[in-house]
Enzyme design. Structure first.
Site, PDB file in Angstrom:
ATOM      1  N   ASN A 424     -25.115  15.177  17.899  1.00  0.00           N
ATOM      2  CA  ASN A 424     -25.701  15.249  19.296  1.00  0.00           C
ATOM      3  C   ASN A 424     -27.092  14.693  19.239  1.00  0.00           C
ATOM      4  O   ASN A 424     -27.935  14.932  18.929  1.00  0.00           O
ATOM      5  CB  ASN A 424     -25.892  16.717  19.728  1.00  0.00           C
ATOM      6  CG  ASN A 424     -26.535  17.121  21.043  1.00  0.00           C
ATOM      7  OD1 ASN A 424     -25.998  16.685  22.203  1.00  0.00           O
ATOM      8  ND2 ASN A 424     -27.813  17.203  20.979  1.00  0.00           N
ATOM      9  N   GLU A 425     -27.151  13.515  20.104  1.00  0.00           N
ATOM     10  CA  GLU A 425     -28.175  12.967  20.801  1.00  0.00           C
ATOM     11  C   GLU A 425     -29.062  12.101  19.495  1.00  0.00           C
ATOM     12  O   GLU A 425     -30.238  11.683  19.900  1.00  0.00           O
ATOM     13  CB  GLU A 425     -28.964  13.914  21.295  1.00  0.00           C
ATOM     14  CG  GLU A 425     -28.491  14.349  22.641  1.00  0.00           C
ATOM     15  CD  GLU A 425     -29.518  15.009  23.617  1.00  0.00           C
ATOM     16  OE1 GLU A 425     -28.904  15.018  24.858  1.00  0.00           O
ATOM     17  OE2 GLU A 425     -30.435  15.544  23.095  1.00  0.00           O
ATOM     18  N   ASN A 426     -28.615  11.931  18.237  1.00  0.00           N
ATOM     19  CA  ASN A 426     -29.411  11.259  17.252  1.00  0.00           C
ATOM     20  C   ASN A 426     -29.828  10.004  17.301  1.00  0.00           C
ATOM     21  O   ASN A 426     -30.679   9.378  16.987  1.00  0.00           O
ATOM     22  CB  ASN A 426     -28.974  11.875  15.725  1.00  0.00           C
ATOM     23  CG  ASN A 426     -29.091  13.253  15.634  1.00  0.00           C
ATOM     24  OD1 ASN A 426     -29.806  14.112  16.339  1.00  0.00           O
ATOM     25  ND2 ASN A 426     -28.306  13.791  14.341  1.00  0.00           N
ATOM     26  N   SER A 468     -23.087  11.677  20.611  1.00  0.00           N
ATOM     27  CA  SER A 468     -23.158  11.649  21.760  1.00  0.00           C
ATOM     28  C   SER A 468     -24.655  11.934  22.572  1.00  0.00           C
ATOM     29  O   SER A 468     -25.351  12.633  21.947  1.00  0.00           O
ATOM     30  CB  SER A 468     -22.155  13.013  22.283  1.00  0.00           C
ATOM     31  OG  SER A 468     -22.261  13.234  23.374  1.00  0.00           O
TER      32      SER A 468
END
Length: 813
Positions: A424-426, A468
């Protein structure tokens, strides 16, 4: 195989303490401390701060149990922990049998030589997660960033437990899943998988077995595959060598019953019952697995505006209507099957067909995926990495590989899972320089090599996606891949800004609102805290400038208030309007945009957050806004290029025929330009039903509305457009007249009619289940809502309350 369960009553104490206290397994230290009245409930007031010492201590858990002589006769005996949170040392009868350092996998230890007949003592020393993580961080050659508590990235522990912008810092320790002893002879089943190899008139599938044998022996494998009734039965014999053996049995299922997401077909599930036998026909091991027959594709193809991002199930393109899922409690062992059932059933009822299991929580319990299989809810499954840089040394990468292998094997039989996602968002965080200038993307090796390699080796039946959001040079691009829209809320942009977002798949977007008043009154400690900006209210909003942002959005659309109940109501309406705006816009763009996933579906504690359902399972008003916005047959209004466009959206696989009514109306009911036209909406599509260039509008006294009816004349949907902010509208005080009809046992129909336009009419009745709520009643128009309630007709008429934004009087007809 024989299993002895060691759940239930245990004892625990601080490692330096002398006194033992009662404990429960599965459980965690915080729950046991609360049960023994040693700490206060961290969810009340500011008690979270009073329990921070717990994470700094080591704890000892102990279980005394009896073993009979017969059990010791098994040639292999293993001790299995389905889940330990997180760092532990395990002792049996005073001897160390092993260690753990990952809460996401099960742990198994050979303990045959440690057990004795009669009383045995199992001890689990739980090490302070803070001490372990900070030691690891200090030894690492580079400082990695992980939000408010960076050492979290060095352990395979649920990242949200260290605090998030919707959750408290409650870094737990505990034996959070079941413990058991397993005795077996000759052979056992380690894994059973049923992948679909080819889908056509007849489905080609495999049964793939992972078997462990203590010696080379003949074995029998008997199995039955059923769908309501048996469809395939076989009994096979093999002579297998000692060690780990992988068997693949190809099969054909004639006229397969396929699994579909809800709204597109049935959720057909098959059951495999398989038994492993020795040469004498004695049962060595057995397993029962459910699986679905379906094909998943992530369709990404270049087009004039970038690249598509469309899920196809059984070759049907699906518009993903869904939300993001976080753990349903800060104390995981407290989540029961009924909690999952309520939250997921509510999701189905609201029209959701996808949930994204977010990467800062946990790989969910089996019952979560079982229910998603049954309810037709697709699962976007993140691996557990979120909003941070992660180590990439060989030891850490090896642990990640082991975790991924375990998770994929555990979950891959579930047809509901349609995507493995790396984090998530890395990727976005690295690109946007959240952690400053970096020569290296820390963690890239995990998402771009380790995880895709494991997925390719163990599961090619569903796609892998690195992150994502992800896609293109800018991971959060509107042109390629999935996208998180946080310009609204975090960027302070008004929610009408969603109309400028033409991303290909919106996997996060949202708006905060307080929970219902009943929930707030459970976590505040006094009446003086029942105020928007009280200390405890703001403590229970973990978002930076959370209260200020809520007030900003209220101020943009409504008159400011200091009244707490009005503040709750207005902010909840804002949340509903924001989500409605985004969902309808992206559905209008179908399939340029192919999904909208709300942040977030649920809560892990009582809090002011982006959730649709609060911690106590109370529905926020936005639930009903979302339910209407996700209707399969829908009519939407959107301003584009100086015109109002009316869109018809059809998520069914059949063409829709019906009638559209539209007009300009004053708030008092005078209509002009009213027309009724026959329309059709092709299957699985969004089309423009009309364009309107509206002139000479009194924007403070008029609104535009549209209604959609089916061929039977039944109202399918209605929608409206206002030409000025609500705070500027010249809305008259409305009067609603109502009556209630009994239509079945504990089932009722509420009929309402308003003299003038009445906005967001709220229906309140304890223990009632409303088919709809917070509705707009057009002037001099009837509106009916079905509901269920455990009352007689007379009782509920006395208990029912009806309120609204400009509703000043209610009376029975």
């Amino acid at each position: 195989m024989e299993i002895l369960r060691l759940d239930g009553e245990w004892e625990f104490k601080g490692i330096k303490d002398k006194r033992w206290y009662k404990a429960k397994v599965p459980g965690c230290v915080h729950l046991d401390l609360m049960e023994n009245n040693i700490i206060p409930d961290p969810f009340i007031g500011k008690n979270e701060l009073e329990v921070q010492w717990v994470e700094k201590e080591d704890w000892l858990y102990r279980k005394k149990f009896e073993i009979k002589k017969d059990f010791l006769n098994y040639s292999s005996i293993y001790l299995e922990f389905e889940g330990i949170d997180t760092f532990s040392e395990i002792y049996l009868n005073g001897k160390k049998v092993g260690e753990t350092d990952n809460m996401f996998i099960s742990w198994e230890f050979n303990v045959k030589d440690f057990l004795v007949e009669g009383e045995n003592i199992l001890e689990v020393k739980l090490l302070s997660p803070i001490k372990v993580l900070e030691e690891r961080a200090d030894k690492y050659p580079f400082k990695l960033h992980g939000g408010d508590y960076s050492p979290r990235v060095f352990g395979r522990k649920a990242q949200y437990s260290f605090g998030w912008d919707w959750g408290p810092r409650l870094a737990t320790s505990g034996i959070w899943k079941s413990v058991k002893l397993k005795g077996w002879n000759k052979a056992r089943l380690l894994d059973v998988w049923v992948p679909v190899r080819n889908l056509g008139e007849n489905a080609q599938i495999n049964i793939e077995l992972d078997i462990e044998l203590q010696e080379s022996i003949p074995v029998g494998i008997a199995f039955r595959i059923s769908h309501k009734k048996p469809v395939l039965e076989q009994r096979l014999r093999f002579t297998l060598p000692e060690g780990r053996i992988f068997l693949k049995i190809p099969l054909t299922i004639k006229n397969p019953k396929l699994w579909f997401p809800q709204g597109y077909g049935e959720q057909n599930l098959y059951t495999l019952q398989l038994v492993l036998l020795d040469e004498n026909g004695e049962v060595l091991d057995k397993v029962e697995e459910r699986f679905g027959i379906r094909k998943v594709e992530l369709f990404t193809q270049e087009d004039a505006k970038g690249e598509s991002f469309i899920f196809k199930i059984n070759n049907i393109p699906i518009f993903a209507k869904g939300a993001n899922w976080i753990p349903a409690d800060s104390f995981l062992p407290r989540i029961k099957e009924e909690d999952y059932r309520v939250l997921l059933t509510r999701a189905k009822e609201a029209g959701l067909n996808m949930l994204r299991v977010w990467g800062g929580g946990i790989y969910e319990n089996d019952i979560f995926y079982d229910l998603c299989d049954e309810l037709g809810i697709m699962v976007w499954q993140d691996f557990m990495f979120a909003c941070a840089e992660y180590p990439d040394d060989e030891e850490f990468l090896s642990e990640v590989q082991k975790e991924a292998e375990f998770v994929i094997k555990r979950l891959r039989n579930h047809p509901s899972i349609v995507l493995w996602c790396g984090n998530n968002e890395n990727h976005w965080g690295y690109y946007a320089k959240w952690w400053g200038e970096r020569e290296k993307f820390w963690g890239e090796e995990i998402y771009n090599r380790v995880l895709p390699d494991v997925c390719a080796r163990l599961d090619l039946t569903r796609p892998y996606w690195p992150s994502s959001p992800y896609g293109g040079k800018d991971p959060n691009s509107q042109e390629i891949g999935d996208r998180h829209n946080w310009e609204i809320w975090h960027g302070w942009v008004d929610f009408n800004g969603y109309l400028r977002d033409n991303g290909r798949f919106i996997s996060e977007f949202g708006m905060q609102a307080p929970p219902v008043a009943e929930t707030i009154k459970k976590f505040i400690t006094s009446e003086k805290e029942y105020y928007p900006q009280s200390v405890e209210m703001e403590f229970h909003n973990k978002a930076r400038e959370g209260t200020e942002r809520i007030i900003r959005y209220i101020a943009g659309h409504f008159k400011i208030t200091e009244d707490m109940d009005e503040y709750i109501y207005l902010s909840q309406v804002i949340q509903g309007l924001a989500l409605k705006t985004g969902i309808e816009h992206w559905r209008n763009n179908k399939f340029h945009t192919s999904g909208s996933l709300i942040w977030q579906w649920n809560d892990c504690w009582p809090v002011v957050s982006w959730s649709i359902i609060d911690y106590y399972k109370n529905l926020k008003p936005s639930y009903y806004f979302v339910k209407r916005a996700f209707r399969n047959i829908k009519v939407n209004i959107e301003p584009r290029n100086g015109k109002l466009l009316v869109f018809g959206v059809n998520d069914t696989l059949e063409k829709f025929y019906g009638k559209m009514e539209y007009a300009i109306s004053t708030f008092r009911g005078k209509r002009r330009g009213k027309r009724e036209v026959e329309i059709e909406i092709p299957e699985n599509s969004s089309v423009v039903l009309g364009e309107f260039k509206l002139e000479d509008i009194d924007k403070y006294k008029e609104f535009f509305y549209v209604k959609l009816y089916n061929e039977k004349g039944e109202l399918m949907d209605q929608n409206e457009y206002f030409f000025a902010p609500f705070k500027h509208l010249d809305l008259p005080d409305a009067v609603v007249v109502y009556n209630v009809e009994e239509i079945g046992e504990n089932s009722y129909l509420l009929n309402m009619e308003s003299d003038f336009l009445s906005l967001w009419v709220a229906l309140k009745l304890e223990n009632a289940e409303w088919e709809d709520n917070f509705v707009n009643i057009y002037p001099k128009t009837k509106y009916s809502i079905k509901f269920k309630a455990p009352y007689s007709l007379k009782e509920l008429e006395d208990k029912l309350e009806i309120e609204g934004y400009n509703l000043k009087k209610v009376r029975k007809s």
